[in-house]
Motif scaffolding. Structure first.
Motif, short mmCIF file in Angstrom:
data_model
loop_
_atom_site.label_atom_id
_atom_site.label_comp_id
_atom_site.label_asym_id
_atom_site.label_seq_id
_atom_site.Cartn_x
_atom_site.Cartn_y
_atom_site.Cartn_z
N ASN A 106 28.10 1.44 70.26
CA ASN A 106 28.59 0.07 70.30
C ASN A 106 29.54 -0.25 69.15
O ASN A 106 29.94 -1.40 68.97
CB ASN A 106 27.43 -0.92 70.33
N GLY A 107 29.90 0.75 68.34
CA GLY A 107 30.83 0.54 67.24
C GLY A 107 30.18 0.06 65.95
O GLY A 107 30.86 -0.22 64.97
N SER A 108 28.87 -0.05 65.95
CA SER A 108 28.12 -0.52 64.80
C SER A 108 26.88 0.36 64.65
O SER A 108 26.17 0.61 65.62
CB SER A 108 27.71 -1.98 65.01
N ILE A 109 26.62 0.80 63.44
CA ILE A 109 25.48 1.67 63.18
C ILE A 109 24.40 0.84 62.49
O ILE A 109 24.60 0.34 61.38
CB ILE A 109 25.88 2.87 62.30
N THR A 110 23.27 0.71 63.15
CA THR A 110 22.15 -0.03 62.57
C THR A 110 21.45 0.84 61.54
O THR A 110 21.61 2.06 61.51
CB THR A 110 21.14 -0.45 63.65
N GLU A 111 20.62 0.21 60.74
CA GLU A 111 19.84 0.96 59.77
C GLU A 111 18.93 1.95 60.48
O GLU A 111 18.79 3.10 60.04
CB GLU A 111 19.02 0.01 58.89
N ASP A 112 18.30 1.53 61.57
CA ASP A 112 17.42 2.44 62.31
C ASP A 112 18.16 3.66 62.82
O ASP A 112 17.66 4.79 62.70
CB ASP A 112 16.74 1.72 63.48
N ARG B 278 12.82 9.28 54.87
CA ARG B 278 13.34 8.10 55.57
C ARG B 278 13.52 6.91 54.65
O ARG B 278 14.49 6.16 54.77
CB ARG B 278 12.45 7.73 56.74
N ASP B 279 12.60 6.70 53.75
CA ASP B 279 12.72 5.55 52.85
C ASP B 279 13.92 5.70 51.92
O ASP B 279 14.65 4.75 51.67
CB ASP B 279 11.43 5.40 52.05
N PHE B 280 14.15 6.91 51.45
CA PHE B 280 15.33 7.18 50.62
C PHE B 280 16.61 6.97 51.43
O PHE B 280 17.60 6.44 50.93
CB PHE B 280 15.28 8.60 50.06
N VAL B 281 16.60 7.37 52.70
CA VAL B 281 17.78 7.20 53.55
C VAL B 281 18.09 5.71 53.74
O VAL B 281 19.25 5.31 53.80
CB VAL B 281 17.62 7.92 54.91
N GLY B 282 17.05 4.88 53.78
CA GLY B 282 17.28 3.43 53.82
C GLY B 282 18.03 2.96 52.59
O GLY B 282 18.92 2.11 52.66
N TYR B 283 17.68 3.52 51.45
CA TYR B 283 18.40 3.23 50.20
C TYR B 283 19.88 3.62 50.34
O TYR B 283 20.77 2.86 49.96
CB TYR B 283 17.72 3.97 49.05
N LEU B 284 20.14 4.81 50.90
CA LEU B 284 21.53 5.24 51.11
C LEU B 284 22.25 4.27 52.03
O LEU B 284 23.39 3.86 51.75
CB LEU B 284 21.58 6.65 51.70
N PHE B 285 21.62 3.91 53.14
CA PHE B 285 22.23 2.99 54.10
C PHE B 285 22.70 1.71 53.41
O PHE B 285 23.82 1.26 53.62
CB PHE B 285 21.24 2.65 55.23
N HIS B 286 21.84 1.13 52.59
CA HIS B 286 22.19 -0.14 51.95
C HIS B 286 23.29 0.03 50.90
O HIS B 286 23.98 -0.94 50.59
CB HIS B 286 20.94 -0.82 51.40
N ASN B 287 23.47 1.22 50.39
CA ASN B 287 24.61 1.47 49.51
C ASN B 287 25.89 1.67 50.31
O ASN B 287 26.98 1.33 49.84
CB ASN B 287 24.34 2.67 48.61
N PHE B 288 25.79 2.22 51.50
CA PHE B 288 26.97 2.40 52.36
C PHE B 288 27.37 1.08 53.03
O PHE B 288 28.53 0.89 53.37
CB PHE B 288 26.71 3.43 53.46
N ASP B 289 26.43 0.18 53.23
CA ASP B 289 26.68 -1.11 53.88
C ASP B 289 27.31 -2.06 52.86
O ASP B 289 26.66 -2.93 52.30
CB ASP B 289 25.36 -1.67 54.42
N VAL B 290 28.59 -1.87 52.63
CA VAL B 290 29.30 -2.55 51.55
C VAL B 290 29.24 -4.07 51.68
O VAL B 290 29.05 -4.78 50.70
CB VAL B 290 30.78 -2.07 51.49
N ASN B 291 29.37 -4.60 52.90
CA ASN B 291 29.36 -6.05 53.07
C ASN B 291 27.96 -6.60 53.32
O ASN B 291 27.80 -7.79 53.56
CB ASN B 291 30.33 -6.49 54.17
N ASP B 292 26.96 -5.75 53.27
CA ASP B 292 25.54 -6.13 53.34
C ASP B 292 25.21 -6.95 54.59
O ASP B 292 24.42 -7.88 54.54
CB ASP B 292 25.16 -6.91 52.08
N ASP B 293 25.80 -6.54 55.73
CA ASP B 293 25.51 -7.25 56.99
C ASP B 293 24.51 -6.48 57.85
O ASP B 293 24.32 -6.80 59.02
CB ASP B 293 26.79 -7.53 57.77
N LEU B 294 23.88 -5.46 57.28
CA LEU B 294 22.85 -4.66 57.94
C LEU B 294 23.36 -3.81 59.08
O LEU B 294 22.61 -3.42 59.97
CB LEU B 294 21.68 -5.55 58.39
N SER B 295 24.64 -3.50 59.05
CA SER B 295 25.21 -2.53 60.00
C SER B 295 26.42 -1.87 59.35
O SER B 295 27.07 -2.46 58.49
CB SER B 295 25.61 -3.21 61.31
#
Length: 153
Positions: free
Chosen positions: A73-79, A93-110
């Motif tokens: 859908n053009g958007s990658i969710t945290e899951d 998995r918990d560490f990967v969540g940390y990575l996700f939130h660092n990659f999510d520059v605008n902090d919109d959870l995708s």
């Protein structure tokens, strides 16, 4: 001296969480006992498909769309991100969540193209308009190292 200041600035920026509070462990653990440097090398090999030493936005986008955007859908969710990264690189998995939130520059959870554009600008530390493998490796290594260091490991 300039290189040292850039490195310190990178550590300060890359080690931060953005905006919202996220409850993810920042303690690196890999289920296949890979070192963080091995994971980073694997990520680089997966992204730099043409081997030219430049991490191009199109390569990053292709990797993320092909591997992480499961529902296309053009958007990658945290899951989506956590599941795919964990399966491929075997980080906890918990560490990967940390990575996700660092990659999510605008902090919109995708993760979207907007994050990729902002992320690319942040990683181009020498300002030449390209992200070298060295710049990318520094960014990723800082994420892993800052995380572990922050917890005394």
């Amino acid at each position: 001296m300039i290189a040292f200041l850039v490195l310190i600035g990178s550590v300060a920026v890359y080690g931060q969480h953005h905006g919202q509070a996220h409850n993810h462990s920042c303690i690196f653990n890999n289920h296949h006992q890979l070192l963080s440097s091995q994971v980073v090398s694997n990520v680089i090999a997966d992204i730099d498909k043409d081997g030219d030493g430049i991490v191009e936005p199109t390569e990053v986008q292709a990797e993320f769309v092909a591997r992480y955007d499961v529902d296309k859908n053009g958007s990658i969710t945290e899951d989506e991100f956590v599941k795919q990264w964990h399966q491929h690189y075997h980080d906890d998995r918990d560490f990967v969540g940390y990575l996700f939130h660092n990659f999510d520059v605008n902090d919109d959870l995708s993760l979207t193209d907007n994050d990729l554009v902002a992320w690319s600008k942040n990683l181009d530390t020498d300002g030449n308009g390209e992200i070298s493998i060295a710049e990318f490796r520094t960014y990723m290594t800082n994420l892993y190292t800052n995380c572990v260091t922050a917890h005394g490991n």
